[in-house]
Design an enzyme around this catalytic site. Structure first.
Site, short mmCIF file in Angstrom:
data_model
loop_
_atom_site.label_atom_id
_atom_site.label_comp_id
_atom_site.label_asym_id
_atom_site.label_seq_id
_atom_site.Cartn_x
_atom_site.Cartn_y
_atom_site.Cartn_z
N HIS A 22 5.57 -8.52 -0.79
CA HIS A 22 5.16 -8.02 0.53
C HIS A 22 6.35 -8.04 1.50
O HIS A 22 6.56 -7.09 2.26
CB HIS A 22 4.03 -8.88 1.10
CG HIS A 22 2.76 -8.83 0.31
ND1 HIS A 22 1.57 -8.35 0.82
CD2 HIS A 22 2.48 -9.19 -0.96
CE1 HIS A 22 0.62 -8.42 -0.10
NE2 HIS A 22 1.15 -8.93 -1.19
N ASP A 121 -0.03 -7.29 7.60
CA ASP A 121 -0.50 -7.29 6.22
C ASP A 121 -2.01 -7.56 6.19
O ASP A 121 -2.68 -7.60 7.23
CB ASP A 121 0.25 -8.36 5.43
CG ASP A 121 0.58 -7.93 4.01
OD1 ASP A 121 -0.25 -7.23 3.40
OD2 ASP A 121 1.67 -8.29 3.51
#
Length: 337
Positions: A22, A121
């Site tokens: 990520h 996120d």
């Protein structure tokens, strides 16, 4: 959101989940936006920021790294700041610690009134109320492709719709109205439960999806036109594909690196397309039994190979050595590396 002036510099915070898969794509997006003369505030923990590649000199003035200290929680080993440092059953402790970053992030944003946008996120389910109070718009950036996001469905389905059991996730959902075979395997849905916190990943993601202004994805129209169409239909908000975001190609300086010189010499001695490469990335940790099965399969193939073996997280060195079968390296010394 009034972004009509293409010349106006935006001040944008980036807030990825604590996993390198990520963190790295978020940096790529930050660099792209910085090239457009926007200012990015990349928010993460000190250890994760230190793992990032050095910025090009031309972008240093447009990207500011904001380190937040990861709070202690019982069960999380000291010094751990990412999923790659943990076995899957300890990831819930990292999520608990991540949630405690809310106070530090709030304080930073209160000191930074110029920030009017956060690209975030799946994990910070607590972010929407904070952003609303500070009048900051939210953009959710999913590192997963459009097909995966379409499979999850709308927030109402993610939060507890028709799928109740792990078996329900092994079939293609009805809203994916085009030919496809996208579904989980049963062991995937069952094993994922090991890394769930009290707040499930589904609850986290559905909450941020409901409150974001835009959903951005790691995909492109050429690759997934039908899945992007389904996403637009079920979310009823702008869906923006950002491209596939492959890792940047970097030049390898092999001068003085004896390991690389030996590997290069070995590769040059093999026929073209004859060597197979085995690497499971930084997140996957196999059991000793699975590692032994993989080793025996590699050996039995008789093919030349390169196998990258990562020490399992939180495992003592002597036990890590047992992950490879006894005398395996001696038996395959002429076959691979």
């Amino acid at each position: 959101m009034d972004y009509s002036s293409s010349r106006k510099q935006l001040h944008i915070a980036m807030f990825p989940w604590l996993a390198y898969g990520h963190i790295a794509p978020y940096l790529q997006v930050a660099k792209f936006l910085a090239q457009k003369n926007h200012h990015l505030y990349y928010v993460s923990t000190p250890k994760n920021i230190s793992r990032l590649p050095q910025l090009p000199p031309t972008l240093c003035s447009n990207i500011t790294f904001i380190p937040l200290s990861l709070p202690h929680v019982d069960g999380l080993p000291p010094g751990v700041e990412s999923t790659s440092e943990l076995p899957i059953h300890k990831v819930p402790y990292l999520k608990k610690s991540f949630d405690k970053l809310e106070t530090q992030l709030t304080e930073f944003l209160e000191r930074s009134p110029q920030i009017k946008l956060i690209i975030h996120d799946f994990a910070p389910h607590w972010l929407p109320p904070m952003a609303n109070q500070l009048r900051i718009n939210l953009v959710c950036f999913s590192i997963f492709n459009a097909s995966t996001n379409a499979f999850f469905g709308p927030p109402s389905e993610i939060l507890g719709g028709s799928r109740k059991s792990p078996e329900d996730f092994t079939v293609v959902p009805t809203w994916m109205d085009y030919p496809n075979n996208i579904a989980f395997k049963l062991h995937e849905t069952v094993s994922h439960k090991e890394c769930e916190d009290i707040v499930s990943d589904f609850e986290r993601y559905a909450t941020v999806l409901l409150n974001c202004k835009i959903l951005t994805l790691r995909t492109c129209y050429e690759f997934e036109p039908e899945a992007l169409r389904v996403l637009s239909k079920i979310h009823q908000k702008p869906i923006v594909p950002l491209g596939l975001l492959p890792p940047p190609l970097t030049s390898v300086d092999d001068k003085g690196d004896e390991n690389w010189e030996a590997l290069k010499k070995w590769l040059d001695s093999k026929q073209e397309k004859s060597v197979f490469y085995v690497a499971l990335g930084s997140e996957v940790s196999l059991s000793q039994e699975s590692m032994h099965e993989l080793a025996f399969g590699i050996e039995k193939s008789g093919l030349p190979f390169i196998w990258v073996v990562r020490k399992p997280p939180l495992v003592e060195e002597q036990f890590a050595q047992d992950m490879i079968p006894p005398e395996f390296e001696e038996r395959v010394s002429k076959q691979g590396m």
